[in-house]
Design an enzyme around this catalytic site. Structure first.
Site, PDB file in Angstrom:
ATOM      1  N   ASP A   1      64.658  47.067  74.493  1.00  0.00           N
ATOM      2  CA  ASP A   1      65.860  47.872  74.314  1.00  0.00           C
ATOM      3  C   ASP A   1      66.866  47.167  73.410  1.00  0.00           C
ATOM      4  O   ASP A   1      66.999  45.940  73.432  1.00  0.00           O
ATOM      5  CB  ASP A   1      66.484  48.105  75.701  1.00  0.00           C
ATOM      6  CG  ASP A   1      67.735  48.944  75.641  1.00  0.00           C
ATOM      7  OD1 ASP A   1      67.649  50.093  75.173  1.00  0.00           O
ATOM      8  OD2 ASP A   1      68.806  48.449  76.049  1.00  0.00           O
TER       9      ASP A   1
ATOM     10  N   GLU B   1      63.086  49.016  69.906  1.00  0.00           N
ATOM     11  CA  GLU B   1      64.068  50.069  69.651  1.00  0.00           C
ATOM     12  C   GLU B   1      65.093  49.429  68.717  1.00  0.00           C
ATOM     13  O   GLU B   1      65.983  48.689  69.157  1.00  0.00           O
ATOM     14  CB  GLU B   1      64.728  50.535  70.949  1.00  0.00           C
ATOM     15  CG  GLU B   1      65.650  51.735  70.715  1.00  0.00           C
ATOM     16  CD  GLU B   1      67.014  51.617  71.357  1.00  0.00           C
ATOM     17  OE1 GLU B   1      67.801  52.548  71.203  1.00  0.00           O
ATOM     18  OE2 GLU B   1      67.299  50.600  71.998  1.00  0.00           O
TER      19      GLU B   1
END
Length: 632
Positions: A309, A362
């Site tokens: 993330d 990401e």
């Protein structure tokens, strides 16, 4: 203090921790049921507690076994680690650490290495030893040989608490597994399942990095869910959050009264946007903690991959900061060199230790080489989310069809940079929260056009180069935004439009998996050829996907509400082309009026750079896929 009073630990055990090389830290720190030798009574069993708190004046373990009053830990010589062994304790013991700081304050902290935790709002750590026996040997062996880039990958992103409210890991092992298998996805991706106190954070603010959330059951219950997914042929990706952690005073922050896991300087150590701390990636012990955590999920829970993330927030020292609020690197630049080194380290280590594992970034900027191997100067990820494709295509989707011709390049531009990275195309939870509206409510006009446009869009996505990711609920056109406090609106899948979209997804996945031309060469220019990239006047795009065995799939999408009848396209070969998908079919709640009667016949006459041509019918706001097998 004898060796056995430390539960078998010595200062040597932490040498790798201090130089950043110990990537199995959970075997040494935390709580562990062990058997040690007592000089008078022989072998005795109990729990060893060990915690890193190098700047503490003293450390105690408090728990239900001592009425939360405290047993002293002792400093393992030369290690900064405090440890003790308490006879007679076992699994299920609740505990915390009480830490006396250098200035005499006492802090109560949960164990950073806890393998299980009380359910929020309680937060005590729990002694836990897995007894799970896996049944996925065949799956894990196949994973080691896998070539992910040349294999199909369609990912169903799941928030475990909101898929069906109130379901446990064990419930999901039946219901989620059978649903994902029926829908035909190759993988699920769980939003973070590590322990977190605040449910609306969706798991992105972690307080127990080694502790699966107890909201849905015990750690071995999660193992069972993953095992069942593997046995059903479904891979498991988990969101991993090494970019930041919350400031809860009972967790990692200022752990021994000093900035231990985080940078002390707020210009380096705090995320203003999120109100969280940033890990100090330059500290060896922090690197050991995080790389161990990544390996822990893969080895101990058989997770097949980690989606990392907020990578962009890790890469740039000035991420979301004004001038003067950040500290340049040693060369005066904005790149976070320590975070870059850490990401390269974790990617290289995991790919060496667990071949076939998926490391997915990401990453929302154009940072170069995210998916290039470390030895070639890249970050070493296997895949990167294509945020540019997502932003452009959603902008296009929200336009009234009459204006789409002026923004045609939004759908073609991604091919300009397609081969710069290994991409996943994401329609994730981030696109259906915080006022952005659900996917169906992004599309203008009436319900017929909304559903037809979504069917066309998803077939466009599934045939575009790159792997696919879809957030739960999008597959049946849920109308409200995602809300973690309630279930998805499953009842609407019985209704017109919603059910048709859900059935389309099943066929998209099955057709995609059955045709290597749609995935085998995602990352190779040889796998894709435009038929017509420039027909903005018709809101139409067409291309051919190829595999290594001479098979072709031609994909034509019409984002106009007018049908394309006798629409001429070029093709790589003459002869019969089978219609393998038509998004206007009645089974998908389409009109059934516009199709090609199952096949298209191409003649050997040049069309542009193609040796053959054909006339096709493409439904309004619809897609058609045509297949020609090799040897025809």
């Amino acid at each position: 203090m004898t060796h056995d009073q430390f539960g078998g630990l010595t200062g040597w055990d932490f040498e790798g921790f201090h130089n950043g090389g110990d990537t199995e830290l959970w075997r040494r720190l935390g709580s562990k049921v062990v058997t040690v030798h007592h000089p008078e009574r022989g072998e005795v069993t109990g729990v060893r507690f060990a915690v890193w708190a190098p700047n503490a004046r003293s450390v105690q373990v408090i728990g239900d076994f001592n009425w939360w009053t405290g047993d002293s830990l002792h400093l393992v010589p030369g290690s900064g680690v405090w440890a003790t062994f308490i006879e007679g304790l076992g699994e299920g013991t609740l505990y915390k650490f009480r830490i006396e700081t250098a200035d005499g304050q006492w802090l109560e902290k949960v164990d950073p290495m806890a393998k299980f935790s009380e359910q929020a709002p309680a937060n005590a750590s729990i002694v836990y030893e897995s007894k799970y026996i896996w049944s996925d040997d065949e799956w894990v062996a196949r994973r080691r040989q896998a070539k992910a880039h040349a294999e199909p990958m369609s990912i169903y992103e799941v928030h475990l608490g909101g898929w069906r409210k109130g379901k446990s890991y064990l419930d999901l092992a039946e219901e989620l597994v059978s649903y994902v298998k029926w829908q035909g996805y190759t993988h699920v991706e769980f939003m973070p399942v590590a322990e977190h106190p605040f449910e609306p954070s969706w798991g992105y603010q972690v307080t127990g990095y080694f502790s699966p959330t107890s909201r849905f059951g015990k750690p071995d219950d999660l193992r069972y869910l993953i095992d069942r997914l593997h046995q059903a042929g479904i891979g498991v990706i988990m969101d991993w959050v090494p970019g930041h952690f919350p400031k809860d005073d009972w967790a990692l922050g200022r752990f021994d009264g000093t900035a231990l896991y985080e940078h002390a300087d707020p210009r380096q150590g705090e995320h203003q946007d999120w109100g969280t701390y940033i890990f100090n990636y330059g500290r060896n012990e922090v690197k050991s903690f995080l790389v161990s955590n990544a390996l822990y999920w893969i080895q101990e829970f058989h997770v097949d991959g980690l989606r990392v993330d907020a990578v962009a927030s890790m890469l740039y020292l000035d991420y979301s900061r004004e001038e003067g609020q950040w500290v340049p690197n040693e060369h005066g630049g904005r790149e976070n060199l320590e975070a870059i080194d850490f990401l390269r380290y974790v990617n290289r280590h995991l790919y060496e230790r667990e071949p076939g594992v998926l490391m997915i970034a990401e990453e929302s900027t154009s940072f170069p080489g995210v998916t290039k191997p470390v030895h070639q100067g890249g970050l070493g990820f296997g895949f990167k989310w294509n945020m540019g494709w997502m932003n452009d295509s959603l902008r296009y989707l929200q336009l009234d069809p009459v204006y789409r011709q002026y923004e045609h390049n939004l759908l073609t531009f991604a091919m300009v940079y397609q081969y710069s990275e290994n991409f996943i195309l994401p329609i994730s939870h981030d696109e259906v929260v915080h006022g952005k509206g659900s996917m169906i409510n992004k599309v203008p006009q009436d319900d017929w056009r909304k559903f037809a446009t979504l069917r066309a869009f998803y077939s466009f996505m599934w045939s575009f180069p790159g792997k696919q990711l879809l957030f739960m609920g999008c597959e049946f056109g849920q109308r409200p935004e995602f809300n973690e406090s309630v279930s998805l609106e499953w009842w609407v899948s019985e209704l017109w439009g919603h059910g048709g979209l859900q059935r389309l997804f099943r066929d998209l996945n099955l057709t995609y998996r059955a045709n290597p031309a749609l995935y085998e060469l995602d990352n190779e220019p040889e796998g894709f050829s435009w038929i017509n990239a420039d027909d903005g006047g018709h809101n139409a795009l067409s291309w051919v996907r190829h595999d290594t065995h001479g098979n072709h799939v031609a994909c034509v999408t019409n984002f106009s509400p007018e049908p394309l009848e006798d629409y001429e396209i070029g093709l790589p070969a003459g002869g019969s082309w089978e219609e393998i998908l038509n998004t206007d079919a009645p089974i998908y709640d389409g009109s059934g009026e516009y199709g090609n009667l199952g096949e298209v016949h191409a003649v050997d006459e040049p069309w542009g750079h193609w040796p053959a041509r054909a006339n096709v019918t493409v439904p309004p706001l619809g897609s058609v896929w045509l297949r020609r097998a090799s040897g025809q």
